[in-house]
Design a protein around this motif. Structure first.
Motif, PDB file in Angstrom:
ATOM      1  N   GLU A   1      37.237  41.367  42.933  1.00  0.00           N
ATOM      2  CA  GLU A   1      37.841  41.027  44.220  1.00  0.00           C
ATOM      3  C   GLU A   1      38.986  41.956  44.606  1.00  0.00           C
ATOM      4  O   GLU A   1      39.142  42.323  45.762  1.00  0.00           O
ATOM      5  CB  GLU A   1      38.334  39.583  44.228  1.00  0.00           C
ATOM      6  N   TYR A   2      39.787  42.372  43.631  1.00  0.00           N
ATOM      7  CA  TYR A   2      41.000  43.122  43.954  1.00  0.00           C
ATOM      8  C   TYR A   2      41.023  44.535  43.371  1.00  0.00           C
ATOM      9  O   TYR A   2      41.963  45.290  43.614  1.00  0.00           O
ATOM     10  CB  TYR A   2      42.240  42.363  43.465  1.00  0.00           C
TER      11      TYR A   2
ATOM     12  N   TYR B   1      46.780  36.418  39.117  1.00  0.00           N
ATOM     13  CA  TYR B   1      46.021  35.976  40.293  1.00  0.00           C
ATOM     14  C   TYR B   1      46.850  35.068  41.194  1.00  0.00           C
ATOM     15  O   TYR B   1      46.959  35.299  42.398  1.00  0.00           O
ATOM     16  CB  TYR B   1      44.743  35.253  39.855  1.00  0.00           C
TER      17      TYR B   1
ATOM     18  N   LEU C   1      48.337  38.422  43.214  1.00  0.00           N
ATOM     19  CA  LEU C   1      47.201  38.835  44.035  1.00  0.00           C
ATOM     20  C   LEU C   1      46.863  37.809  45.116  1.00  0.00           C
ATOM     21  O   LEU C   1      46.712  38.177  46.293  1.00  0.00           O
ATOM     22  CB  LEU C   1      45.982  39.074  43.143  1.00  0.00           C
ATOM     23  N   HIS C   2      46.739  36.536  44.731  1.00  0.00           N
ATOM     24  CA  HIS C   2      46.389  35.524  45.734  1.00  0.00           C
ATOM     25  C   HIS C   2      47.541  35.283  46.702  1.00  0.00           C
ATOM     26  O   HIS C   2      47.324  35.147  47.918  1.00  0.00           O
ATOM     27  CB  HIS C   2      46.001  34.222  45.043  1.00  0.00           C
TER      28      HIS C   2
ATOM     29  N   TYR D   1      49.850  37.324  47.758  1.00  0.00           N
ATOM     30  CA  TYR D   1      50.089  38.422  48.703  1.00  0.00           C
ATOM     31  C   TYR D   1      48.789  39.041  49.227  1.00  0.00           C
ATOM     32  O   TYR D   1      48.797  40.170  49.732  1.00  0.00           O
ATOM     33  CB  TYR D   1      50.945  39.502  48.028  1.00  0.00           C
ATOM     34  N   ARG D   2      47.705  38.298  49.116  1.00  0.00           N
ATOM     35  CA  ARG D   2      46.406  38.860  49.531  1.00  0.00           C
ATOM     36  C   ARG D   2      46.386  39.218  51.011  1.00  0.00           C
ATOM     37  O   ARG D   2      45.659  40.130  51.420  1.00  0.00           O
ATOM     38  CB  ARG D   2      45.289  37.858  49.220  1.00  0.00           C
ATOM     39  N   HIS D   3      47.157  38.517  51.823  1.00  0.00           N
ATOM     40  CA  HIS D   3      47.111  38.749  53.270  1.00  0.00           C
ATOM     41  C   HIS D   3      47.765  40.071  53.685  1.00  0.00           C
ATOM     42  O   HIS D   3      47.605  40.491  54.831  1.00  0.00           O
ATOM     43  CB  HIS D   3      47.789  37.601  54.016  1.00  0.00           C
TER      44      HIS D   3
ATOM     45  N   LEU E   1      47.248  43.002  52.010  1.00  0.00           N
ATOM     46  CA  LEU E   1      46.426  44.141  51.593  1.00  0.00           C
ATOM     47  C   LEU E   1      45.721  44.733  52.812  1.00  0.00           C
ATOM     48  O   LEU E   1      45.267  44.006  53.694  1.00  0.00           O
ATOM     49  CB  LEU E   1      45.394  43.706  50.559  1.00  0.00           C
TER      50      LEU E   1
ATOM     51  N   VAL F   1      46.278  47.225  45.764  1.00  0.00           N
ATOM     52  CA  VAL F   1      46.494  46.801  44.386  1.00  0.00           C
ATOM     53  C   VAL F   1      46.381  48.031  43.501  1.00  0.00           C
ATOM     54  O   VAL F   1      45.371  48.739  43.526  1.00  0.00           O
ATOM     55  CB  VAL F   1      45.459  45.740  43.963  1.00  0.00           C
TER      56      VAL F   1
ATOM     57  N   ILE G   1      51.300  45.638  43.429  1.00  0.00           N
ATOM     58  CA  ILE G   1      50.882  45.796  44.817  1.00  0.00           C
ATOM     59  C   ILE G   1      51.876  46.772  45.436  1.00  0.00           C
ATOM     60  O   ILE G   1      53.091  46.547  45.385  1.00  0.00           O
ATOM     61  CB  ILE G   1      50.882  44.460  45.585  1.00  0.00           C
TER      62      ILE G   1
ATOM     63  N   ASN H   1      40.017  47.163  52.076  1.00  0.00           N
ATOM     64  CA  ASN H   1      40.468  46.011  52.879  1.00  0.00           C
ATOM     65  C   ASN H   1      40.853  46.409  54.302  1.00  0.00           C
ATOM     66  O   ASN H   1      41.800  45.866  54.871  1.00  0.00           O
ATOM     67  CB  ASN H   1      41.678  45.327  52.205  1.00  0.00           C
TER      68      ASN H   1
END
Length: 406
Positions: free
Chosen positions: A6-7, A27, A31-32, A34-36, A38, A56, A61, A385
């Motif tokens: 996923e990342y 995760y 990652l989860h 700050y996923r928005h 990316l 990532v 990040i 992304n």
């Protein structure tokens, strides 16, 4: 394995054990969370804009600011520098660090305003200052941003523009708002692959534009800009239904000959638009009347014919160019318009010009009124992304970034 797919995390589990951080922590807390952020972003720096890529990178990040190569070397690779990073290396909650300046990482903050917007704030702006004061900061910025010293710049107007940009951009101290941008969707029948390109803009240096295709037209939108034409504005529009057959090289050297060909098409377009407006007013004011014969649109046959063999190309005498290493053959040319304006985006107007397709990765534009030539070269970097979730989302994004400077 989920982190890999996923990342794109490239670190192994052994390194996670050494740092004392679990996969679950990476995760959930990094990652989860700050996923928005990316993907690709455009900073709100007045007319100048910019290109930020948040990725990532191992257990970090990182927000990388992408910069064009030094003027006028348009074919050189992009430059990039880190603006911030987020990690879990020292404690179990995510740490945000500002990377701006020359004194190393220091305390920063990120606020996710909404899904397609976030802001950064540096909590220790004293780390951005240099011992020699603003003069040393300016000279360092000049070497990094323009690849030259103040003594190298003899043109007085250019000195003024560069100093103005330094004063304007340095006031933000890495406290910025970013808005998401997408790469343009690609279709099999596009003239070339759409995407990001570096282009020459006279004394303003190199700027980044996004080439996208919209049916019978193509557009180049500024991702970075200047006080005349800000970031977000549509710098060039190409009419793909109006190919131009260039004269032979001897006649092409004559600017008046090329100007005559382009202005004839420009007048034809003006008349067709005027006729269309009259027909629309008639239909709105008088109701449906007898059918009116529409102006015949050029077909695709002209463009297809131009694809057969490259033709010789040379800039007309009197047309200025920042880069003399432009290709001497081109595949095809089209009528287009370029946006020009005064300082502060005053009195903007679209003026006629020629779009020249050299190859899959380079194109040019001759601005008739300015008697100047811009050369564009594809940005070869790969961005994760960054794809639009739908064509409608891409069109909405273009409208949003343009409305910020309209």
């Amino acid at each position: 394995m989920f982190l890999f797919t996923e990342y794109g995390v490239c670190e192994n589990l052994r390194k996670l054990e050494i740092t004392g951080v679990s996969c679950r922590d990476v995760y959930a807390k990094l990652l989860h969370r700050y996923r928005h952020i990316l993907g690709l972003w455009q900073p709100d720096i007045g007319p100048y804009g910019g290109l930020l890529n948040v990725v990532v990178d191992g257990l970090f990040i990182i927000g990388w600011m992408y910069l064009p190569p030094h003027d006028p070397h348009v074919d050189d690779p992009m430059r990039f520098k880190p603006l911030f990073r987020i990690h879990l290396m020292e404690r179990k909650s995510a740490t945000v660090e500002c990377m701006y300046g020359h004194r190393g990482p220091h305390n920063g903050h990120i606020q996710i305003v909404k899904k397609d917007e976030f802001s950064t704030k540096c909590n220790q702006t004293e780390h951005h200052r240099m011992s020699g004061g603003r003069q040393e900061e300016f000279r360092t910025w000049l070497r990094e941003e323009w690849g030259r010293t103040l003594e190298d710049i003899f043109h007085e107007h250019m000195q003024e523009l560069i100093l103005m940009k330094f004063i304007y951009t340095s006031q933000y101290d890495n406290c910025l708002t970013y808005r998401r941008i997408y790469l343009p969707p690609s279709h099999p029948d596009d003239l070339i692959k759409p995407g990001l390109f570096k282009g020459t803009y006279g004394s303003h240096g190199l700027e980044i534009v996004m080439l996208s295709f919209h049916g019978k037209h193509a557009r180049a939108t500024k991702i970075t800009g200047d006080p005349n034409i800000p970031a977000g504005q549509q710098t060039i529009e190409i009419d793909l239904m109006r190919p131009i057959q260039l004269p032979n090289v001897e006649n092409l050297c004559n600017f008046n000959e090329l100007s005559r060909i382009v202005l004839e098409i420009h007048e034809q377009v003006r008349q067709e638009q005027q006729q269309q407006q009259q027909e629309d007013r008639t239909e709105d004011g008088e109701g449906a009347g007898p059918p009116t014969e529409k102006a015949t649109e050029p077909g695709n046959e002209g463009a297809a014919a131009l694809k057969e063999q490259p033709v010789q190309f040379v800039l007309p005498v009197g047309v200025s160019s920042r880069n003399e290493n432009y290709p001497r053959t081109c595949k095809m040319c089209f009528y287009g318009t370029g946006l020009i304006a005064g300082h502060g985006f005053t009195s903007p107007e679209r003026t006629p010009g020629v779009f020249i397709l050299f190859d899959e990765d380079r194109f040019g534009f001759i601005w008739l009124e300015l008697k100047s030539f811009s050369l564009y070269s594809r940005v070869q970097a790969t961005f994760r992304n960054a794809d639009a979730p739908s064509p409608q989302a891409f069109e909405e994004m273009l409208k949003n970034i343009q409305s910020l400077t309209s």
